[in-house]
Enzyme design. Structure first.
Site, PDB file in Angstrom:
ATOM      1  N   LEU A 544      41.953  51.259  43.186  1.00  0.00           N
ATOM      2  CA  LEU A 544      43.349  50.739  43.206  1.00  0.00           C
ATOM      3  C   LEU A 544      43.964  50.060  42.222  1.00  0.00           C
ATOM      4  O   LEU A 544      45.251  50.197  41.991  1.00  0.00           O
ATOM      5  CB  LEU A 544      43.739  50.201  44.562  1.00  0.00           C
ATOM      6  CG  LEU A 544      43.020  50.814  46.009  1.00  0.00           C
ATOM      7  CD1 LEU A 544      43.330  50.023  47.019  1.00  0.00           C
ATOM      8  CD2 LEU A 544      43.929  52.023  46.063  1.00  0.00           C
ATOM      9  N   GLY A 545      43.202  49.270  41.421  1.00  0.00           N
ATOM     10  CA  GLY A 545      43.897  48.399  40.584  1.00  0.00           C
ATOM     11  C   GLY A 545      42.870  47.464  39.751  1.00  0.00           C
ATOM     12  O   GLY A 545      41.715  47.080  40.453  1.00  0.00           O
ATOM     13  N   GLY A 547      42.404  43.324  38.032  1.00  0.00           N
ATOM     14  CA  GLY A 547      43.099  42.289  37.580  1.00  0.00           C
ATOM     15  C   GLY A 547      42.104  41.217  36.924  1.00  0.00           C
ATOM     16  O   GLY A 547      40.939  41.751  36.602  1.00  0.00           O
ATOM     17  N   GLY A 550      38.826  40.830  38.872  1.00  0.00           N
ATOM     18  CA  GLY A 550      38.219  41.899  39.245  1.00  0.00           C
ATOM     19  C   GLY A 550      38.726  43.203  39.504  1.00  0.00           C
ATOM     20  O   GLY A 550      39.927  43.395  39.327  1.00  0.00           O
ATOM     21  N   THR A 551      38.391  44.252  39.965  1.00  0.00           N
ATOM     22  CA  THR A 551      38.648  45.509  40.315  1.00  0.00           C
ATOM     23  C   THR A 551      38.641  45.920  41.784  1.00  0.00           C
ATOM     24  O   THR A 551      37.687  45.402  42.671  1.00  0.00           O
ATOM     25  CB  THR A 551      37.789  46.652  39.395  1.00  0.00           C
ATOM     26  OG1 THR A 551      37.616  46.255  38.221  1.00  0.00           O
ATOM     27  CG2 THR A 551      38.476  47.995  39.798  1.00  0.00           C
ATOM     28  N   LYS A 566      37.513  44.302  46.859  1.00  0.00           N
ATOM     29  CA  LYS A 566      37.586  43.826  45.384  1.00  0.00           C
ATOM     30  C   LYS A 566      36.081  43.242  45.155  1.00  0.00           C
ATOM     31  O   LYS A 566      35.557  42.430  45.671  1.00  0.00           O
ATOM     32  CB  LYS A 566      38.714  42.559  45.517  1.00  0.00           C
ATOM     33  CG  LYS A 566      39.065  42.070  44.079  1.00  0.00           C
ATOM     34  CD  LYS A 566      40.308  40.975  44.127  1.00  0.00           C
ATOM     35  CE  LYS A 566      40.606  41.065  42.704  1.00  0.00           C
ATOM     36  NZ  LYS A 566      42.259  40.755  42.634  1.00  0.00           N
ATOM     37  N   ASP A 661      48.478  31.536  39.997  1.00  0.00           N
ATOM     38  CA  ASP A 661      48.612  33.076  39.141  1.00  0.00           C
ATOM     39  C   ASP A 661      49.715  33.730  40.081  1.00  0.00           C
ATOM     40  O   ASP A 661      49.315  35.030  40.277  1.00  0.00           O
ATOM     41  CB  ASP A 661      47.233  33.594  39.219  1.00  0.00           C
ATOM     42  CG  ASP A 661      47.502  34.743  37.962  1.00  0.00           C
ATOM     43  OD1 ASP A 661      48.156  34.507  37.336  1.00  0.00           O
ATOM     44  OD2 ASP A 661      46.677  35.548  37.991  1.00  0.00           O
TER      45      ASP A 661
END
Length: 819
Positions: A544-545, A547, A550-551, A566, A661
């Site tokens: 999905l994405g 960062g 992590g993934t 995640k 963040d």
């Protein structure tokens, strides 16, 4: 006359004030074994202090900064609710769980670092770490000499003559101690599991009756004494001469309205407390001195389902092994951590021709107290169904089969739902016919059967009591009747056994079949195995994405729930430490925060399981290729939602969390375009210098970092405020702040400063046409000017270079809500 003004407020920071007094404070609190520093001053020995002297302070930094009652039973100081949240409280010293008896600031905890309470001329003041006054007792026209903690648990402010100027006994929270009066002007207010004020109160009502009441956001009613009975049946005296109730040292409670109860362990030498618990039950506790545990010596309700509001709107209280909450079919729980918020429907009730057909889901032995719009006596079940279907305001009806005649109660709301085995009625919940797909037993047949059995038993007793005539005819008649009665009795016994077994099975099914039912409370956060998540994500194929933490992968659990998994990187600590840290995040629940559903920690694998948010991140809408343009109402809704989520993290949840963040990539958007903040709590999980308690080594994302990041200054919640200001500008402009055109002025930071300067200057003018050049041109002028101006004003405040000049997130949220 002495004027006493206790109050809560939030005004500006007052750093580095009263430095000399703080120095004296540290001198006053030296152990008395060294002797007084000055001949005319008394010195409190903190190890066994019974008072706080004028000019002295109590803080979190020194664990010994507490004062105790002379007999050591009670302690007073800053009480740690969690690693970061503290309240100014009185607690039982010898209780194993250090049970709180009184709290000054339970709805506004302070941070551990730098927070303190100080006694100075005429006032006792509690300040947060940034100097904000959180709680204060101010006494005018009198000189306060000291604060003492009595053996009774009463905290008092006295003058040099020993006269009491203020006492905690006059301001109870959720607990009443022996000798502490409950009066016309005081009441007990329950706390929720997060130690914040909740919906239940104990106090004298307008009839001078000592009552338990549920005071929710949209409904209020009394539930003790029994609201279905009059005062005489409840053995209470109306409009008596006074309003006062006291628990004595022996364990007996007496009130002016004739309320009276006695502890089961009546007698002296026992520490007791009368507490209004978070579930709305009033309980008298006694302390078991040897192990510090509490046991119940009296309680108002032995059946918890009789307490109002326990399961919230649309919720139903049922008894399995204990009282439990569940939702009817077609409803889901609002907050698994707080059942008082109840259940919400997954549908909309429609009425009239040409719309979806509505039907009913039946729930045997169930009633909902109150919200009756109509009562129809002797109506058939079919008639009752039609009446409810024809009424748009009718959401359900309860059909009672006993006592005769039958009764039909139409309901406009579902509150105080209760399932009681043997209750002679069935609740019929109005739902679309699509929600009736699962077959259910015919509850009305069971209810009819129950009534018929009772009727026959009554009839048999009536017949057996009649004839007393003698003769052969009557002998045979009675012999036949006795034999028939025995056979019928056997049938009744078998039927009773069958129905009891069937009832237990149904209750077990209800408790198990509703995924969002009561069992989620105990299982809302769970540990997953790595193999489970590997299978759920199809070996981590559907990404999905990505960062900095992590993934993220899409996954489907065994129960068909869609989740986001995640895989984390740069996590420290062992499995137990990691799961402990993550469990703190798992306890947090807010509509504007992504819910953490579980964790996996096996070997080197560190994974988190989140709820799946359909529309992805805000960044994909603002800057990506989503193909959908965020309209202005959606942007404003997102701004307010993010403010709510951050305010909750900073000020309301048990363990205060600084996100560190905040950016559009970490703001997800659901189908209703309600924002949900993700990746909160990671600052505590990332690798950092263990000695750096202020997390000054943690870094955010370029363009969203506050200026104090660069100087490695200690990080506070104001870094999130700065990042939120950047997000507000990006919502307005539709482009990244660090991609602002520099116009030859240098870097993006200079361009941002120039933009903020322009906004500040233009805000002073009456002409608002200048905002047309700032708003995303893709909106083609379709926006609300007042909302744009508000967002720009808030952004400018949040982006102040000096963190002390930035507002808190609670103040930011207040600006949005009060516009």
């Amino acid at each position: 006359m002495v004027s006493i003004l206790p109050y809560w407020h939030n005004h500006g920071s007052t750093k580095n004030q009263h430095a000399s007094k703080l120095l004296l404070s540290s001198l006053y609190l030296i152990s008395s074994s060294t002797g007084p520093l000055y001949p005319d001053e008394r010195v409190a020995e903190i190890a066994h202090a019974t008072y706080l002297h004028k000019g002295s302070s109590l803080s979190v930094k020194q664990p010994s900064d507490v004062i105790r009652s002379p007999d050591g039973s009670f302690s007073f100081g800053l009480y740690n609710l969690s690693s970061t949240a503290f309240t100014l409280s009185i607690w039982f010293t010898n209780a194993a769980d250090r049970t709180i008896a009184w709290t000054a600031n339970r709805d506004r905890p302070v941070h551990g670092s730098g927070s303190k309470v100080t006694l100075k001329d005429g006032s006792m003041v509690l300040k947060d770490y940034d100097g904000t006054v959180v709680w204060e007792v101010r006494i005018r026209s009198a000189k306060v000499d000291r604060v003492e903690l009595m053996d009774t648990g009463n905290l008092v402010m006295v003058d040099q003559g020993g006269n009491i100027l203020w006492q905690s006994f006059n301001h109870p929270t959720n607990t009443l101690l022996p000798g502490q009066p409950l009066t016309a002007t005081t009441k007990l207010v329950s706390t929720n599991p997060l130690h914040q004020s909740s919906y239940y109160t104990l106090g004298f009502d307008e009839r001078y009756i000592l009552s338990l009441s549920y005071d929710g956001l949209d409904i209020s009613n009394l539930y003790w004494p029994n609201p279905d009975q009059n005062s005489w049946s409840n053995k209470r005296i109306l409009y008596n001469s006074s309003r006062r109730g006291v628990l004595d040292k022996l364990g007996q409670f007496e009130a002016s309205d004739n309320t009276s109860f006695v502890a089961s362990d009546w007698g002296l030498e026992i520490k007791r407390r009368l507490t209004l618990d978070h579930d709305g039950n009033l309980r008298l506790y006694s302390l078991n001195e040897p192990d510090g545990s509490w046991y119940i010596s009296w309680m108002a309700f032995s059946q918890l389902c009789d307490i109002h509001g326990l399961c919230g709107w649309n919720g139903i209280c049922v008894y399995t092994r204990a009282a439990a909450c569940t939702c009817p079919r077609g409803y889901v729980v609002v907050d698994p951590n707080d059942w008082s918020k109840g259940c919400k429907p997954q549908f909309k009730i429609t009425c009239g021709k040409g719309v979806q057909q509505m039907g009913f889901v039946s729930i045997p032995w169930t009633d909902f107290w109150g919200s009756d719009t109509d009562f129809v006596m002797s109506a058939s079940l079919d008639t009752c169904r039609e009446l409810c279907l024809e009424s748009c305001s009718c959401v359900a009806f309860v059909y009672k089969f006993h006592p005769h005649p039958h009764g039909c109660y139409l309901k406009s709301g579902l509150f105080n739902g209760k399932t009681t085995p043997g209750y002679p009625g069935v609740a019929y919940i109005k739902v679309p016919e699509s929600f009736q797909s699962h077959s259910q037993a015919n509850a009305s047949d069971f209810a009819h059967g129950h009534v018929c059995n009772a009727s026959r038993t009554h009839t048999f007793h009536y017949a057996a009591s009649r004839g007393d005539e003698k003769g052969t005819t009557w002998y045979y008649f009675y012999s036949f009747l006795a034999a028939f009665f025995l056979v019928e009795l056997c049938f009744i016994a078998v039927g009773w056994w069958f129905m009891t077994r069937k009832q237990s099975a149904r209750l077990a099914i209800w408790a198990a079949e509703d995924e969002e039912g009561f069992r989620v409370v105990a299982d809302h956060f769970r540990s997953f195995t790595y193999k489970e998540l590997q299978k759920a994500t199809n070996n981590f194929m559907d990404e999905l994405g990505r960062g900095r933490h992590g993934t993220v992968y899409k996954g489907i659990l065994q129960d068909n729930r869609v989740v986001a998994v995640k895989r984390l990187i740069d996590m420290t600590g062992g499995e137990a430490e990691f799961e402990t840290e993550v469990s703190v995040i798992g306890r947090i629940y807010h509509m504007n925060l992504v819910r953490v559903m579980g964790v996996c920690s096996e070997g080197t694998h560190r994974l988190l399981v989140y709820e799946f948010v359909e529309n992805g991140s805000l960044a994909m809408f603002l800057f990506g290729s989503k193909g959908l343009l965020l309209q202005w109402p959606q942007r404003y809704k997102i701004a307010v939602g993010v403010a709510k989520g951050l305010a909750y993290l900073h000020h309301e949840c048990m363990d205060w969390i600084i996100h560190c963040d905040v950016k559009p990539e970490n703001i997800l958007v659901d189908e209703e375009f309600e924002p949900k903040i993700s990746d909160f709590g990671f600052a505590k999980l990332l690798q950092r210098d263990a000695s750096d308690s202020d997390m000054s080594k943690v870094r955010g994302t370029r363009g969203y970092m506050a200026p104090e990041w660069v100087s490695s200054a200690p990080v506070t919640a104001k870094v999130d405020v700065y990042s939120f200001g950047v997000v507000l500008l990006e919502l307005v402009m539709g482009l990244r702040v660090f991609e602002l055109p520099t116009n030859g002025s240098g870097d993006a930071e200079s361009a941002l400063k120039q933009l903020l300067s322009t906004i500040g200057e233009n805000m002073k003018t009456s002409d608002g046409n200048w905002i047309d050049d700032l708003v995303d041109p893709r909106l083609n002028g379709d926006f609300v000017r007042s909302e744009v101006l508000l967002m720009l004003e808030v952004a400018a405040l949040c982006l102040e270079h000096d963190k002390n000049q930035r507002p808190s997130m609670s103040n930011v949220l207040q600006k949005f809500l009060c516009r």
